[in-house]
Design an enzyme around this catalytic site. Structure first.
Site, mmCIF file in Angstrom:
data_model
loop_
_atom_site.group_PDB
_atom_site.id
_atom_site.type_symbol
_atom_site.label_atom_id
_atom_site.label_comp_id
_atom_site.label_asym_id
_atom_site.label_seq_id
_atom_site.Cartn_x
_atom_site.Cartn_y
_atom_site.Cartn_z
ATOM 1 N N HIS A 1 35.038 45.811 2.127
ATOM 2 C CA HIS A 1 34.343 45.588 3.396
ATOM 3 C C HIS A 1 33.341 46.689 3.740
ATOM 4 O O HIS A 1 32.925 46.806 4.895
ATOM 5 C CB HIS A 1 35.354 45.462 4.532
ATOM 6 C CG HIS A 1 36.160 44.206 4.485
ATOM 7 N ND1 HIS A 1 35.603 42.955 4.613
ATOM 8 C CD2 HIS A 1 37.494 44.007 4.302
ATOM 9 C CE1 HIS A 1 36.549 42.034 4.542
ATOM 10 N NE2 HIS A 1 37.701 42.641 4.349
ATOM 11 N N GLU B 1 48.088 38.845 3.169
ATOM 12 C CA GLU B 1 47.234 38.560 4.329
ATOM 13 C C GLU B 1 46.833 37.096 4.429
ATOM 14 O O GLU B 1 45.932 36.750 5.197
ATOM 15 C CB GLU B 1 45.983 39.442 4.259
ATOM 16 C CG GLU B 1 45.275 39.426 2.922
ATOM 17 C CD GLU B 1 44.207 40.499 2.800
ATOM 18 O OE1 GLU B 1 43.848 41.118 3.819
ATOM 19 O OE2 GLU B 1 43.724 40.725 1.671
ATOM 20 N N ALA C 1 45.144 41.600 10.476
ATOM 21 C CA ALA C 1 43.896 41.030 10.983
ATOM 22 C C ALA C 1 43.581 39.709 10.265
ATOM 23 O O ALA C 1 43.230 38.707 10.906
ATOM 24 C CB ALA C 1 42.753 42.023 10.812
ATOM 25 N N ASP C 2 43.684 39.706 8.942
ATOM 26 C CA ASP C 2 43.420 38.474 8.205
ATOM 27 C C ASP C 2 44.425 37.392 8.560
ATOM 28 O O ASP C 2 44.064 36.210 8.674
ATOM 29 C CB ASP C 2 43.449 38.751 6.696
ATOM 30 C CG ASP C 2 42.111 39.234 6.185
ATOM 31 O OD1 ASP C 2 41.284 38.392 5.824
ATOM 32 O OD2 ASP C 2 41.899 40.455 6.153
#
Length: 266
Positions: free
Chosen positions: A53, A157, A182-183
């Site tokens: 990322h 994830e 988060a994912d």
């Protein structure tokens, strides 16, 4: 810290992880050496160079790992994709381990482990890069040292991984799991990482890791959150990122100086 001392420090990361020692780290988003050195100087246990990322290429990963060596901190790489070539590049450059994103099946976990191991795996051999001390380590000593030191951490994830957690974690050679809250939040369409469905998924992963005797790593936004995950069994804690922490500090300072700027007409 000397090169030999660093080799011991970086090589110790996998063992510290497996021994469930509390470990503190952060993601590195800026493709420079400097932030890695800062976290090393502060005494953090590890950094994760984020090739998934952030704008890292092979050269900037190499420089960041060199900075980790200089600062005596374990440098891991979150690879952009779980391809053998990307994993090999990170390890040859001297990474203490890799975070492999989106491990949603036992086959994916086995492929990640295979790409990281010489014996019983399919890691391409070379002792000429940094990991082999530029040829300073002979063939079999290099193989033994790397197979002993490299940490393989699977990122859980994806919702589909929740149905096969036990087979994923039963893969021989997997060293730990990282819970990607988060994912999972996005994939589950949840309101936040604190939503009941996400918390349930996190507990499923932690319980499966406990059954498999695997360490758990997770992001923690606050000390209180880290302590709550520690009580559940997590031992590796990621505290934001270099950019996130810089933004927090800059925002606080900006607010602190608001009165000075107003009084001076700034």
């Amino acid at each position: 810290m000397s090169g030999k001392n660093h080799v011991r420090a970086a090589g110790a990361f996998r063992q510290l992880l497996k021994d469930r020692k509390p470990l503190l780290g952060t993601f590195i988003k800026t493709p420079t050496s400097h932030t890695v050195e800062v976290f090393g100087e502060l005494g953090f246990d590890f950094v994760v160079i984020d090739a998934e990322h952030a704008p890292f290429d092979r050269r900037s990963i190499d420089v960041a790992l060199l900075a980790a060596r200089a600062a005596g901190i374990a440098g891991l790489v979150r690879v952009a994709e779980p391809s053998p070539s990307q994993i090999l590049a990170a390890l040859d450059d001297g990474a203490a381990g890799v975070l492999v994103p989106h491990v949603a099946s036992p086959e994916a976990a086995a492929a990640a482990v295979s790409a990281c191991r010489y014996r019983g795996g399919r890691r391409g051999f070379s002792n000429s890069p940094r990991a082999g001390r530029y040829g300073g380590m002979a063939l079999w000593p290099h193989v033994e040292a790397q197979d002993a030191a490299v940490a393989v951490i699977a990122m859980i994830e994806d919702p589909e991984a929740l149905d096969v957690l036990d087979p994923i974690m039963a893969v021989e050679g997997l060293d730990a799991v990282f819970i990607g809250r988060a994912d999972l939040t996005v994939a589950l369409g949840a309101a936040s990482p604190e939503a009941p469905e996400v918390r349930s998924a996190v507990m499923q992963i932690i319980e499966a890791a406990s059954r498999a005797d695997l360490p758990v790593c997770i992001m923690a936004a606050t000390v209180e959150e880290a302590e709550s995950f520690a009580q559940l069994g997590a031992t590796g804690f990621m505290i934001g990122s270099d950019l996130g922490l810089m933004r927090q500090a800059a925002s606080r300072i900006h607010g602190d100086f608001a009165g000075v700027r107003q009084s001076s007409g700034g």
